[in-house]
Design an enzyme around this catalytic site. Structure first.
Site, PDB file in Angstrom:
ATOM      1  N   ARG A  37      38.813 -49.107 -40.051  1.00  0.00           N
ATOM      2  CA  ARG A  37      38.219 -49.812 -38.903  1.00  0.00           C
ATOM      3  C   ARG A  37      37.108 -50.776 -39.304  1.00  0.00           C
ATOM      4  NH1 ARG A  37      38.152 -45.619 -33.863  1.00  0.00           N
ATOM      5  NH2 ARG A  37      40.374 -45.235 -33.831  1.00  0.00           N
ATOM      6  N   ASP A 142      29.756 -46.016 -20.527  1.00  0.00           N
ATOM      7  CA  ASP A 142      30.303 -45.800 -21.866  1.00  0.00           C
ATOM      8  C   ASP A 142      29.273 -46.332 -22.868  1.00  0.00           C
ATOM      9  OD1 ASP A 142      33.467 -45.233 -22.829  1.00  0.00           O
ATOM     10  OD2 ASP A 142      32.218 -46.254 -24.322  1.00  0.00           O
TER      11      ASP A 142
HETATM   12  C1  SAM Z   1      39.013 -41.322 -25.486  1.00  0.00           C
HETATM   13  S1  SAM Z   1      37.882 -42.204 -24.453  1.00  0.00           S
HETATM   14  C2  SAM Z   1      37.973 -41.246 -22.937  1.00  0.00           C
HETATM   15  C3  SAM Z   1      38.245 -42.094 -21.728  1.00  0.00           C
HETATM   16  C4  SAM Z   1      38.481 -41.346 -20.414  1.00  0.00           C
HETATM   17  N1  SAM Z   1      37.368 -40.497 -20.076  1.00  0.00           N
HETATM   18  C5  SAM Z   1      39.758 -40.543 -20.452  1.00  0.00           C
HETATM   19  O1  SAM Z   1      39.706 -39.324 -20.540  1.00  0.00           O
HETATM   20  O2  SAM Z   1      40.842 -41.150 -20.410  1.00  0.00           O
HETATM   21  C6  SAM Z   1      36.285 -41.702 -25.114  1.00  0.00           C
HETATM   22  C7  SAM Z   1      35.169 -42.682 -24.756  1.00  0.00           C
HETATM   23  O3  SAM Z   1      33.915 -42.079 -25.070  1.00  0.00           O
HETATM   24  C8  SAM Z   1      33.032 -43.091 -25.458  1.00  0.00           C
HETATM   25  N2  SAM Z   1      31.879 -42.516 -26.182  1.00  0.00           N
HETATM   26  C9  SAM Z   1      31.823 -42.048 -27.444  1.00  0.00           C
HETATM   27  N3  SAM Z   1      30.585 -41.627 -27.754  1.00  0.00           N
HETATM   28  C10 SAM Z   1      29.830 -41.832 -26.645  1.00  0.00           C
HETATM   29  C11 SAM Z   1      28.458 -41.613 -26.339  1.00  0.00           C
HETATM   30  N4  SAM Z   1      27.606 -41.093 -27.232  1.00  0.00           N
HETATM   31  N5  SAM Z   1      28.003 -41.954 -25.108  1.00  0.00           N
HETATM   32  C12 SAM Z   1      28.859 -42.497 -24.185  1.00  0.00           C
HETATM   33  N6  SAM Z   1      30.176 -42.725 -24.425  1.00  0.00           N
HETATM   34  C13 SAM Z   1      30.654 -42.404 -25.641  1.00  0.00           C
HETATM   35  C14 SAM Z   1      33.899 -44.004 -26.314  1.00  0.00           C
HETATM   36  O4  SAM Z   1      33.361 -45.318 -26.420  1.00  0.00           O
HETATM   37  C15 SAM Z   1      35.233 -43.972 -25.554  1.00  0.00           C
HETATM   38  O5  SAM Z   1      35.387 -45.076 -24.699  1.00  0.00           O
END
Ligand code: SAM
Length: 272
Positions: A37, A142
């Site tokens: 990445r 996010d």
């Molecule tokens: C796999 S996605 C989940 C999306 C949605 N909640 C779902 O279940 O379909 C995980 C998200 O968590 C976010 N994320 C990761 N670390 C985070 C943090 N410390 N604070 C807020 N968001 C975070 C990532 O940017 C990503 O968009």
């Protein structure tokens, strides 16, 4: 795959920087993922090595590049009406836990907004059916700037809406034509109910809530055990007693101090 060298020490340094800033926890098995990445970004910047890139990430003046690295390292997979049973439960239980002042929902790791807009379609239908009042809103947050920009635009590849009922699609979405073929735009009546903002779940926050419903799905998997507990309790502090809390079903029950009543896999009610 890029040939840029990536030592164990460099991998550990990047892991430590990401852990400290956003709670993302990487074990040895993720070394190749991080390399794949970040290497293209390093080459695009014309840098010669991971060490050069780490020097930029360590420089507090380089917040934009740090955000770019976070954007590249987060996994954002999501789609509309993921875990359909959660939405069925929401439809069933929400009227009993929402009070007259309205309904506030938080999608706490919203990614591109699919979860927030799915919930908006559901709540709009519930309002039309007279099951909730007209005052309802959804907040999506996010850590990734890139996904938030896209969420605000509210344009999605059709495939991500594969689980949306065709009737709902017709009522709440506009299908793209010509150059926009294969894309779907949320209509204003849905967009206007959803707001997006940046929030890091791993740092203390205030000024949001209280919520009737919180989604914290498919984000805890990237955190280590102590961080998971910290994040869950911090997030649950914004949920009203009796409110509904959703985790990804693959995440099981996360130990936390806040008392929860399990409902179905990944769904809980906060005890009064
Ligand atoms: C796999 S996605 C989940 C999306 C949605 N909640 C779902 O279940 O379909 C995980 C998200 O968590 C976010 N994320 C990761 N670390 C985070 C943090 N410390 N604070 C807020 N968001 C975070 C990532 O940017 C990503 O968009």
């Amino acid at each position: 795959m890029s040939k840029l060298a990536f030592s164990d020490g460099e991998f550990k340094r990047i892991s430590a920087l990401m852990y400290e800033a956003v709670g993302l926890s990487y074990n040895e098995s993720k070394k190749t993922l991080i390399h794949s990445r970040l290497a293209p970004r390093i080459q695009k910047l014309g840098l010669g090595s991971f060490a050069d890139y780490i020097a930029i990430l360590e420089n507090e003046a380089e917040v934009n590049e740090f955000q770019t690295a976070v954007d590249l390292l987060t996994t954002n997979e999501t789609y509309f009406f993921r875990e359909p049973r959660h939405y069925e439960l929401l439809q069933q239980e929400l009227p009993s836990c929402a009070d007259r002042s309205g309904v506030k929902v938080w999608s706490a790791a919203s990614s591109f907004g699919d979860e927030a807009y799915s919930t908006a379609m559901l709540l709009s239908d519930m309002q039309v059916a007279g099951r909730i009042g007209p005052n309802w809103s959804i907040l999506g947050t996010d850590i990734s700037h890139r996904v938030l920009l896209s969420a605000k635009e509210a344009v999605f590849p059709e495939d991500r809406l594969r689980a949306v009922d065709p009737d709902r699609l017709r009522r709440y979405c506009l299908r793209g034509e010509g150059a926009a073929q294969g894309q779907v735009l949320m209509q204003d009546k849905i967009r206007n109910r959803v707001q997006f903002g940046q929030l890091n779940l791993c740092k203390p926050f205030d000024g949001i809530g209280p919520f009737d419903v919180v989604f914290l799905r498919n984000v805890l998997i990237y955190f280590d055990a102590p961080t998971k507990v910290e994040v869950v309790d911090r997030v649950l502090a914004t949920l009203k007693p009796g409110g509904l809390f959703f985790l990804g079903t693959a995440e099981g029950r996360v130990p936390c101090m806040t008392p929860l009543q399990p409902l179905i896999p990944g769904a809980f009610r906060k005890k009064a």
